[in-house]
Motif scaffolding. Structure first.
Motif, mmCIF file in Angstrom:
data_model
loop_
_atom_site.group_PDB
_atom_site.id
_atom_site.type_symbol
_atom_site.label_atom_id
_atom_site.label_comp_id
_atom_site.label_asym_id
_atom_site.label_seq_id
_atom_site.Cartn_x
_atom_site.Cartn_y
_atom_site.Cartn_z
ATOM 1 N N VAL A 15 -71.447 100.453 -34.479
ATOM 2 C CA VAL A 15 -70.386 100.392 -33.708
ATOM 3 C C VAL A 15 -69.108 99.718 -34.503
ATOM 4 C CG1 VAL A 15 -71.024 98.216 -32.430
ATOM 5 C CG2 VAL A 15 -69.661 100.103 -31.300
ATOM 6 N N GLU A 61 -71.939 108.440 -29.543
ATOM 7 C CA GLU A 61 -73.137 107.400 -30.164
ATOM 8 C C GLU A 61 -74.636 108.053 -30.005
ATOM 9 O OE1 GLU A 61 -72.110 103.291 -29.145
ATOM 10 O OE2 GLU A 61 -70.359 103.718 -30.772
ATOM 11 N N ALA A 90 -66.981 105.291 -26.070
ATOM 12 C CA ALA A 90 -68.181 105.734 -26.960
ATOM 13 C C ALA A 90 -69.504 105.894 -26.281
ATOM 14 C CB ALA A 90 -68.470 104.414 -27.979
ATOM 15 N N PRO A 91 -69.493 106.987 -25.688
ATOM 16 C CA PRO A 91 -70.928 106.968 -24.807
ATOM 17 C C PRO A 91 -72.034 107.468 -25.610
ATOM 18 C CG PRO A 91 -69.341 109.208 -24.785
ATOM 19 C CD PRO A 91 -68.820 107.971 -25.402
ATOM 20 N N SER A 92 -73.154 107.070 -25.134
ATOM 21 C CA SER A 92 -74.628 107.368 -25.791
ATOM 22 C C SER A 92 -74.876 108.571 -24.967
ATOM 23 C CB SER A 92 -75.546 106.361 -25.649
ATOM 24 O OG SER A 92 -74.866 104.987 -26.261
ATOM 25 N N ARG A 122 -64.790 98.151 -22.627
ATOM 26 C CA ARG A 122 -66.061 98.619 -22.235
ATOM 27 C C ARG A 122 -66.903 97.584 -21.334
ATOM 28 N NH1 ARG A 122 -68.577 96.843 -28.111
ATOM 29 N NH2 ARG A 122 -68.413 94.687 -27.823
ATOM 30 N N LEU A 142 -72.227 94.473 -22.521
ATOM 31 C CA LEU A 142 -72.232 94.379 -24.034
ATOM 32 C C LEU A 142 -71.205 93.297 -24.629
ATOM 33 C CD1 LEU A 142 -71.073 98.117 -24.624
ATOM 34 C CD2 LEU A 142 -73.486 97.057 -25.224
ATOM 35 N N ARG A 158 -60.870 103.137 -27.512
ATOM 36 C CA ARG A 158 -62.109 104.262 -27.582
ATOM 37 C C ARG A 158 -62.927 104.374 -26.411
ATOM 38 N NH1 ARG A 158 -66.232 101.189 -27.316
ATOM 39 N NH2 ARG A 158 -66.883 100.201 -29.133
ATOM 40 N N TYR A 161 -77.345 100.291 -33.274
ATOM 41 C CA TYR A 161 -75.955 100.148 -32.570
ATOM 42 C C TYR A 161 -75.033 99.373 -33.133
ATOM 43 C CZ TYR A 161 -72.623 98.500 -28.917
ATOM 44 O OH TYR A 161 -71.746 98.041 -28.357
#
Ligand code: GLU
Ligand code: ZN
Length: 310
Positions: free
Chosen positions: A187, A50, A16-18, A201, A205, A14, A183
């Protein structure tokens, strides 16, 4: 796995951009890395927006990001999920923690925490001030109790990693005092809901991963595999972001942006690729994806990885 099943991939990755701003080179690298790894393994690639923190968002950034991905020829599988529409699901997870006696209310202000804690790898280490307070008032943030047994996980690029949550991070927030779910909680819930098997990612993170592995253990979720890619920084060594004025990806120049992302990831596209089209680009990039070539670094400056002879 037998030969018959091995042709059916169970890989689910995946991006998963903010939606705090348009896609920039840093987020493009995460998108390209997760996409290529999924496609190389004949897996699925999902996109999740996100958008939990309404204060940090830029209106319209979500659709801008999706349009850019489309223009870059990145096709996602399944429906996009938006975290802003999943509050009940996160609340249900919080209730599970609550039933196990793992969460408590914290009314400390930012300043109180700053004054009474030492700074850890991820900001002030919460000293546990409200941990044993029997407070009648159910207000403030919700924190989860942590323990100090090492949380271990394996990163495909970095190898074995370990962190002690109590001493390195402290009890951390699952729901802020203003009601916004964190988050870390969202997540974990969503990666499980989407049956994600591989999380690719940015290495920014990496420090969050043990918190997520801990939540996965408590919720009885499987822990996915992790691969943390080098993070793109500007000339000052700062991570590219809206705060550091990263420029948006220019999708009229799609192939050259994609080639740059591929080079950043240590892959060696032939120079003809720059004169090809998007579909030829992906054909080459997917078949030639080699994770052994990804630089084993946490941070790399934006232009340093890009060969000048192209
Ligand atoms: N939404 C996060 C970000 O844009 C990424 C979350 C993740 O990949 O786990 O930084
Ligand atoms: Zn507190």
């Amino acid at each position: 796995m037998g030969n018959l099943q091995s042709s059916v991939s169970t890989y689910r990755g995946r991006f998963a951009p903010s939606p705090t701003g348009p896609l920039h080179f840093g987020s493009l690298v995460a998108a390209v890395g997760s996409y290529l790894d999924a496609r190389f393994h004949h897996g699925k690639w999902l996109v999740r927006i996100e958008d939990l923190d309404s204060y940090r968002q830029m209106p319209g950034a979500d659709s801008k990001i999706l349009k850019t991905l489309e223009k870059l020829g990145m096709e996602w599988d399944e429906e996009i999920i938006y975290q802003s529409q999943r509050h009940e699901i996160y609340q249900a997870a919080l209730d599970l923690f609550d039933r196990q006696g793992l969460i408590y209310h914290c009314t400390c202000s930012r300043k109180e925490i700053a004054d009474s804690s030492i700074i850890g790898i991820s900001g002030p280490i919460y000293p546990g001030t409200c941990r044993n307070q029997i407070s009648a008032k159910k207000q403030g943030a919700l924190r989860i109790r942590t323990h100090n047994h090492p949380i271990k996980f394996h990163d495909i690029l970095k190898g074995g990693m370990s962190q002690r949550l109590s001493s390195d991070i402290g009890d951390f927030v699952l729901r802020r005092a203003d009601g916004i779910f964190s988050y870390q909680l969202a997540v974990v819930v969503d990666d499980a809901a989407q049956h994600i098997t591989h999380i690719v990612r940015g290495a920014d993170l990496l420090d969050s991963t043990p918190r997520q592995v801990y939540l996965q253990h408590v919720l009885n979720y499987a822990t996915p595999r992790f691969m943390h890619l080098p993070v793109v920084t500007n000339a000052m060594g700062e991570k590219l972001s809206k705060q550091t004025y990263a420029s948006p990806i220019d999708s009229s120049n799609a192939v050259s942006q994609l080639v740059a992302a591929l080079q950043f990831l240590g892959q060696e596209p032939p120079s003809e690729l720059l004169r090809s089209n998007i579909s030829l680009f992906w054909q080459w990039a997917i078949t030639h994806w080699r994770i052994e070539k990804i630089p084993n670094k946490l941070f790399i400056q934006e232009h340093s990885a890009i060969r000048s002879n192209l």
